[in-house]
Enzyme design. Structure first.
Site, mmCIF file in Angstrom:
data_model
loop_
_atom_site.group_PDB
_atom_site.id
_atom_site.type_symbol
_atom_site.label_atom_id
_atom_site.label_comp_id
_atom_site.label_asym_id
_atom_site.label_seq_id
_atom_site.Cartn_x
_atom_site.Cartn_y
_atom_site.Cartn_z
ATOM 1 N N ARG A 35 63.843 14.310 9.843
ATOM 2 C CA ARG A 35 62.494 13.830 10.202
ATOM 3 C C ARG A 35 62.390 13.494 11.690
ATOM 4 O O ARG A 35 61.664 12.589 12.086
ATOM 5 C CB ARG A 35 62.072 12.608 9.380
ATOM 6 C CG ARG A 35 61.862 12.888 7.908
ATOM 7 C CD ARG A 35 61.005 11.793 7.261
ATOM 8 N NE ARG A 35 61.145 11.850 5.816
ATOM 9 C CZ ARG A 35 61.595 10.842 5.056
ATOM 10 N NH1 ARG A 35 61.923 9.688 5.601
ATOM 11 N NH2 ARG A 35 61.692 10.976 3.757
ATOM 12 N N ARG A 39 56.699 10.097 12.510
ATOM 13 C CA ARG A 39 55.773 9.024 12.877
ATOM 14 C C ARG A 39 56.347 7.997 13.843
ATOM 15 O O ARG A 39 55.604 7.179 14.390
ATOM 16 C CB ARG A 39 55.273 8.309 11.610
ATOM 17 C CG ARG A 39 54.285 9.125 10.811
ATOM 18 C CD ARG A 39 53.884 8.399 9.536
ATOM 19 N NE ARG A 39 54.976 8.378 8.567
ATOM 20 C CZ ARG A 39 55.019 7.574 7.508
ATOM 21 N NH1 ARG A 39 54.031 6.708 7.303
ATOM 22 N NH2 ARG A 39 56.029 7.621 6.657
ATOM 23 N N ARG A 48 48.619 13.382 14.595
ATOM 24 C CA ARG A 48 48.222 13.152 13.201
ATOM 25 C C ARG A 48 46.893 12.409 13.087
ATOM 26 O O ARG A 48 46.186 12.545 12.085
ATOM 27 C CB ARG A 48 49.325 12.380 12.466
ATOM 28 C CG ARG A 48 50.464 13.246 11.999
ATOM 29 C CD ARG A 48 50.129 14.046 10.739
ATOM 30 N NE ARG A 48 50.144 13.182 9.562
ATOM 31 C CZ ARG A 48 49.080 12.830 8.876
ATOM 32 N NH1 ARG A 48 47.884 13.243 9.234
ATOM 33 N NH2 ARG A 48 49.173 12.053 7.815
ATOM 34 N N ASP A 84 56.895 20.722 4.969
ATOM 35 C CA ASP A 84 57.147 19.755 3.905
ATOM 36 C C ASP A 84 57.722 20.486 2.711
ATOM 37 O O ASP A 84 57.373 21.648 2.463
ATOM 38 C CB ASP A 84 55.838 19.047 3.506
ATOM 39 C CG ASP A 84 56.107 17.821 2.654
ATOM 40 O OD1 ASP A 84 56.135 17.963 1.404
ATOM 41 O OD2 ASP A 84 56.309 16.734 3.198
ATOM 42 N N TYR A 162 58.773 15.881 -8.381
ATOM 43 C CA TYR A 162 57.411 15.630 -7.887
ATOM 44 C C TYR A 162 56.358 16.302 -8.769
ATOM 45 O O TYR A 162 55.292 15.732 -9.034
ATOM 46 C CB TYR A 162 57.272 16.146 -6.453
ATOM 47 C CG TYR A 162 57.938 15.269 -5.430
ATOM 48 C CD1 TYR A 162 57.406 14.030 -5.095
ATOM 49 C CD2 TYR A 162 59.110 15.675 -4.783
ATOM 50 C CE1 TYR A 162 58.012 13.219 -4.152
ATOM 51 C CE2 TYR A 162 59.725 14.871 -3.840
ATOM 52 C CZ TYR A 162 59.169 13.642 -3.523
ATOM 53 O OH TYR A 162 59.785 12.839 -2.597
#
Length: 370
Positions: A35, A39, A48, A84, A162
């Site tokens: 990652r 963020r 974003r 992703d 998921y």
């Protein structure tokens, strides 16, 4: 020839991570961060603020820009394409939403075996996931050979979690129920996912990916019995068939990394299932993993992501301890999981610089002694 084709990439200037992945001698330990485009970077947050998450994934120019952000900041030894793992369920026809503050959500998860009929089993990844391939090709050019580019996919069990749970969960009780209650349907879903993942990873190599990582992020929800039944066989098939299909298309296979978070019980098996590199989470003792893998594979990891909150000098101390445990050969430094959004980028720089300078120092000392 057009600048964005997959045949005329710039020459690679830093092959450190590729050599480490293949088990070749390296003068210092290569490093990247799961990652690393994320963020914690203000420039990422800015991007974003103006663009929905999957819009960034699905727009090659945006995905490329985000991929390059950490490469501009830090002396990392690899870039990883911004995407992703849940683009694969999307390609199979499922709706996935990214909810701010909550994470991924499936409005209509799979509930019963008959729901498998809703999936597009004959998916053409070139059509449904072509935007990832375009982003990889574009990014390879924009990197200008500075570092290799990693492609990736989620592993079948993790994606199944998921697709059935409908999002994140502490127990993953719904997909685990499938394993015990609907064994045949579970294998059917695993086979559907495995086929798509293989095509997707091969497509990434053809588009320009120079390494591949398979994320088995939910391995920790399995016991050895269910891992050996529902995860390991499919991970092995993926490694074998990706290599075969890449060769069949006239390209050299690329090194592959398996990162099975929480699979401390399966290190020996993972070292023998066809991947050049086994990623370790932060709970695993590197010396124990070295003993279990017997030099068969390169190891990746595994600093606790929380250690990046430490003062910079403490980060150097932690890095030194990690490198002394792993040794400086057949090692790719990384965190034991993805970086957290509240980490200070300056501390990432301290981590990266420490890996390089300390591993080089250890190697020089070793050379003097010999």
């Amino acid at each position: 020839m057009a600048a964005n084709t997959a045949e005329n990439f710039p020459d690679l200037k830093n092959d450190l991570i590729l050599r480490a992945a293949r088990g070749e001698k390296t003068e210092l330990v290569p490093v990247w961060v799961m990652r690393q485009a994320g963020r914690y970077l203000p420039e990422f947050r800015e991007m974003r603020a103006e663009n929905e998450f999957f819009k960034v994934c699905q727009t090659p120019e945006l995905a490329c820009e985000v991929t390059l952000q950490p490469i501009r900041r830090f002396q990392l030894d690899a870039a990883i394409i911004f995407s992703d793992i849940l683009v694969v369920p999307q390609a199979l026809g499922m709706t996935v939403e990214m909810i701010p503050g909550k994470g991924p959500s499936f409005p209509e998860p799979l509930k019963l075996p008959e729901d498998l009929s809703k999936l597009d089993k004959d998916v053409d990844v070139n059509k449904t996931l072509g935007y990832v391939f375009d982003a990889i090709t574009l990014t390879r050019h924009k990197l200008e050979g500075k570092v290799p580019l990693i492609g990736f996919s989620g592993a079948p069990w993790t994606l199944m979690c998921y697709m059935i749970e409908g999002g994140g969960s502490e127990s993953m009780s719904k997909p685990k129920q499938w394993l015990y209650k609907y064994e045949e349907a579970s294998h059917q879903l695993m086979n559907i996912l495995t086929k798509v993942i293989i095509d997707y990873l091969v497509g990434q190599v053809m588009a320009g990916a120079q390494l591949l990582q398979v994320f088995e992020s939910h391995a920790g929800h399995l016991c050895p019995r269910t891992f050996n039944t529902f995860a390991l066989p499919y991970l092995s098939i993926i490694a074998k068939q990706v290599e075969e299909k890449v060769r069949a298309q006239g390209k050299e296979p690329v090194p592959m990394i398996i990162f099975a978070k929480g699979a401390h019980y399966a290190i020996e098996d993972l070292a023998q299932c066809g991947y050049e590199v086994v990623g370790l989470d932060w709970t695993i003792n590197p010396k124990t993993a070295r003993h279990q893998t017997q030099g068969k594979v390169t190891l990746q990891g595994n600093m606790d992501p929380g250690a990046l909150y430490a003062p910079k000098e403490e980060i150097r101390t932690i890095v030194r301890e990690m490198l002394e445990q792993f040794g400086t050969q057949q090692h790719i430094a990384n965190l034991g999981h993805g970086i957290w959004p509240t980490i200070d980028p300056d501390h990432v720089e301290a981590f990266v610089d420490a890996v390089h300078s300390i591993s080089e120092e250890i190697n020089l000392d070793s050379k003097k002694k010999n």
